[in-house]
Scaffold this motif. Structure first.
Motif, PDB file in Angstrom:
ATOM      1  N   ALA A   1       0.834  -1.211   0.000  1.00 28.92           N
ATOM      2  CA  ALA A   1       0.000   0.000   0.000  1.00 28.92           C
ATOM      3  C   ALA A   1       0.863   1.254   0.000  1.00 28.92           C
ATOM      4  O   ALA A   1       0.578   2.230  -0.719  1.00 28.92           O
ATOM      5  CB  ALA A   1      -0.922  -0.003   1.217  1.00 28.92           C
ATOM      6  N   VAL A   2       1.939   1.252   0.791  1.00 27.25           N
ATOM      7  CA  VAL A   2       2.843   2.413   0.823  1.00 27.25           C
ATOM      8  C   VAL A   2       3.551   2.581  -0.515  1.00 27.25           C
ATOM      9  O   VAL A   2       3.661   3.691  -1.053  1.00 27.25           O
ATOM     10  CB  VAL A   2       3.866   2.266   1.968  1.00 27.25           C
ATOM     11  CG1 VAL A   2       4.947   3.348   1.861  1.00 27.25           C
ATOM     12  CG2 VAL A   2       3.183   2.350   3.327  1.00 27.25           C
ATOM     13  N   LEU A   3       4.039   1.483  -1.086  1.00 31.72           N
ATOM     14  CA  LEU A   3       4.774   1.572  -2.352  1.00 31.72           C
ATOM     15  C   LEU A   3       3.868   1.937  -3.520  1.00 31.72           C
ATOM     16  O   LEU A   3       4.353   2.338  -4.580  1.00 31.72           O
ATOM     17  CB  LEU A   3       5.483   0.250  -2.638  1.00 31.72           C
ATOM     18  CG  LEU A   3       6.667  -0.075  -1.706  1.00 31.72           C
ATOM     19  CD1 LEU A   3       7.189  -1.486  -1.963  1.00 31.72           C
ATOM     20  CD2 LEU A   3       7.789   0.944  -1.879  1.00 31.72           C
TER      21      LEU A   3
ATOM     22  N   ALA B   1       8.122   0.122  -9.886  1.00 32.12           N
ATOM     23  CA  ALA B   1       7.112   0.900 -10.610  1.00 32.12           C
ATOM     24  C   ALA B   1       7.538   2.362 -10.732  1.00 32.12           C
ATOM     25  O   ALA B   1       8.160   2.912  -9.828  1.00 32.12           O
ATOM     26  CB  ALA B   1       5.772   0.801  -9.893  1.00 32.12           C
ATOM     27  N   PRO B   2       7.209   3.000 -11.863  1.00 35.93           N
ATOM     28  CA  PRO B   2       7.575   4.411 -12.037  1.00 35.93           C
ATOM     29  C   PRO B   2       7.010   5.273 -10.913  1.00 35.93           C
ATOM     30  O   PRO B   2       5.852   5.122 -10.519  1.00 35.93           O
ATOM     31  CB  PRO B   2       6.940   4.770 -13.389  1.00 35.93           C
ATOM     32  CG  PRO B   2       6.793   3.460 -14.100  1.00 35.93           C
ATOM     33  CD  PRO B   2       6.519   2.443 -13.034  1.00 35.93           C
ATOM     34  N   ASP B   3       7.855   6.155 -10.386  1.00 37.87           N
ATOM     35  CA  ASP B   3       7.471   7.115  -9.345  1.00 37.87           C
ATOM     36  C   ASP B   3       7.085   6.465  -8.023  1.00 37.87           C
ATOM     37  O   ASP B   3       6.482   7.121  -7.156  1.00 37.87           O
ATOM     38  CB  ASP B   3       6.310   8.006  -9.818  1.00 37.87           C
ATOM     39  CG  ASP B   3       6.658   8.801 -11.073  1.00 37.87           C
ATOM     40  OD1 ASP B   3       7.809   9.262 -11.155  1.00 37.87           O
ATOM     41  OD2 ASP B   3       5.798   8.928 -11.951  1.00 37.87           O
ATOM     42  N   ALA B   4       7.422   5.189  -7.824  1.00 38.96           N
ATOM     43  CA  ALA B   4       7.160   4.558  -6.530  1.00 38.96           C
ATOM     44  C   ALA B   4       8.078   5.161  -5.474  1.00 38.96           C
ATOM     45  O   ALA B   4       9.194   5.601  -5.781  1.00 38.96           O
ATOM     46  CB  ALA B   4       7.384   3.057  -6.619  1.00 38.96           C
ATOM     47  N   PRO B   5       7.650   5.194  -4.216  1.00 42.57           N
ATOM     48  CA  PRO B   5       8.555   5.634  -3.146  1.00 42.57           C
ATOM     49  C   PRO B   5       9.810   4.771  -3.122  1.00 42.57           C
ATOM     50  O   PRO B   5       9.785   3.596  -3.526  1.00 42.57           O
ATOM     51  CB  PRO B   5       7.720   5.441  -1.879  1.00 42.57           C
ATOM     52  CG  PRO B   5       6.298   5.460  -2.339  1.00 42.57           C
ATOM     53  CD  PRO B   5       6.313   4.844  -3.705  1.00 42.57           C
TER      54      PRO B   5
END
Length: 502
Positions: A330-332, A364-368
């Motif tokens: 969920a965070v990622l 994933a693109p723009d993931a934390p």
């Protein structure tokens, strides 16, 4: 001390480029190296009754011939021993020709009490196990209890990975040139090197820069330019907000340690995300740190939407299972506002059966940013093939794990390695045994998250946190327990902040 670490191959390339660029040719660089070693021997071992210089057939031996000549010219009693003649026409042969002492066969080496040994047999580029007369010389050094001064690296230690190649001298002092090697810092090489001296022999920084080195000694010089310093107009919401997931009623302490460390790091706000049945336990122990119920993914998503946290810690004391995986993913999945997720302890173990789900989310693109902080056992659970590959050094394992996971990997231990997905890696050099105490890793995880929340890039945040954590532990010393660490961080953070401002 310069922070790049050169592999033996890179050091050889640096030598070649330096000779091409001038002004020093190979024999002059060798003379410079020998002079550095002779100077240290004269300064530190003036009372030695005799210096035994042990020379190999290569360039390391060439340095030894220079040392023997300079010490003899200074009036020091010197015995010179050789394991083989240098290649004709080589720089080592030139150095041997300039030395007035005639070498005796290493097979006959017999030291005396009160003498010292200068180990110039093999340098950083050793590629096979040593044997025969060299092993005997090592055993004699141990038997007589003689101080050993190693040139470049103690013979028997690999410059690439720090491993013992059959047997090795245990040096009291190791003198190396231009840049340190991974083997100086990776265990057990670090233990065998003793005190380290890095000497300038005329290889310029410009030559090193051409190599585009991506391995570093972890020190403030590496990351201080990214270290967060609040401006005069800063308020708490600009200093980042860290969410720390707590375990159940009997396992809340680890999360609180992480939360305290995140707060000490300078994060403007910290919230402990607690199961409903542990809210009362956590509330009794928290003052400046906030508390919020988080029993499922929906409540975590609501917290993210309401409070816009910058970073998370998940794993310490949490327990292993589906809920960890749910919360981590969920965070990622957040695509704006969250700088990173620090996954430690149970958070790592929970993905043992399905690591690809974690790695895919992190890619994933723009993931934390994902930061993994495993000790050896946790590393083996998430990367079993890398852990089982005895051909890989700790540095290589961490690098490959970072590339595979699309995250920063902090491979903990006495020689903690921090590796980024882009290939950068740093080896920590200020580790201390006082940190070998329960809860220490929870503090490290919170410290990383706190720096992430303040906008520090993930690799720099991990490197900085590892160094600060170790420095605080070393300064505190004996008697340290994890509860002491968050407050012990304060003077180290203060010094770093003021040095950044000056």
């Amino acid at each position: 001390m310069s922070n790049e670490l050169l592999t033996p191959a890179e050091m050889g390339e640096a030598d070649r480029k330096a000779i091409e660029a001038g002004p020093f040719d190979g024999i002059k660089l060798m003379r410079n190296a020998g002079a550095c070693v002779a100077r240290e021997v004269l300064r530190r071992y003036a009372a030695a009754e005799r210096v035994h210089v042990l020379c190999g057939p290569g360039n390391n031996g060439g340095d030894g011939y220079v040392v023997a000549r300079l010490l003899a010219e200074s009036g020091v009693p010197v015995s010179l021993w050789s394991s083989g003649e240098p290649r004709p026409g080589s720089d080592a042969a030139l150095a041997a020709g300039e030395c007035p002492l005639r070498p005796m066969p290493l097979a006959g080496f017999l030291p005396t009490t009160g003498s010292i040994i200068v180990d110039a047999l093999y340098g950083a580029g050793l590629s096979r196990a040593i044997e025969g007369d060299t092993v005997r010389a090592i055993e004699l050094a141990i038997t007589f209890g003689l101080p050993v001064v190693a040139i470049d690296l103690p013979s028997g230690i690999s410059g690439a990975n720090g491993r013992v190649m059959g047997a090795a001298f245990r040096a009291e002092l190791t003198i190396t040139f231009a840049r340190m090697k991974p083997g100086h810092l990776l265990m057990p090489g670090r233990e065998y090197c003793g005190e380290m001296v890095l000497s300038d022999i005329g290889i310029s920084d410009a030559v090193i820069d051409e190599l585009q080195v991506c391995t570093f000694r972890n020190c403030p010089q590496l990351w201080l330019g990214e270290f967060p310093v609040p401006g005069v107009d800063t308020h708490k919401y600009r200093r980042g907000h860290v969410g720390v997931f707590s375990g159940g009623p009997a396992s809340t302490g680890a999360g609180r340690l992480s939360a305290l460390a995140a707060a000490r790091s300078g994060a403007g706000a910290v919230t402990v995300l607690s199961p409903g049945n542990a809210l009362a336990v956590n509330a009794m122990h928290l003052t400046s740190i906030m508390l919020r119920k988080a029993d499922d993914g929906t409540e975590v998503e609501a917290f993210i939407g309401d409070r816009r946290p910058s970073a998370f810690v998940l794993g310490p004391g949490f327990g292993v299972g589906d809920k960890v995986r749910e919360f981590a993913l969920a965070v990622l999945a957040v695509r704006a506002g969250v700088e990173g997720l620090v996954l430690d302890a149970d958070g790592i173990t929970s993905f043992r059966e399905e690591p690809s789900a974690l790695f895919t989310a992190a890619a994933a693109p723009d993931a934390p940013a994902l930061v993994l902080t495993p000790h050896d056992g946790e590393f083996a659970r998430l990367f079993p093939d890398l852990a089982a590959d005895e051909g890989l050094s700790k540095l290589e394992r961490a690098r490959q794990a970072a590339a595979r996971s699309h995250g920063v990997v902090v491979a903990k231990g006495a020689d903690t390695v921090i590796a980024a997905p882009d290939g950068r890696a740093a080896i920590n050099a200020n580790g201390t045994p006082w940190l070998a105490t329960a809860g220490s890793g929870d503090v490290l995880a919170g410290l990383i998250a706190g720096l992430l929340a303040q906008g520090m890039p993930a690799f720099g945040a991990a490197c900085a946190a590892v160094w600060i954590h170790a420095e605080a532990g070393a300064r505190f010393g004996p008697g340290l327990i994890a509860e002491d660490l968050p407050l012990a961080l304060a003077p180290v953070l203060r010094e770093l902040t003021y040095s950044t401002e000056s």
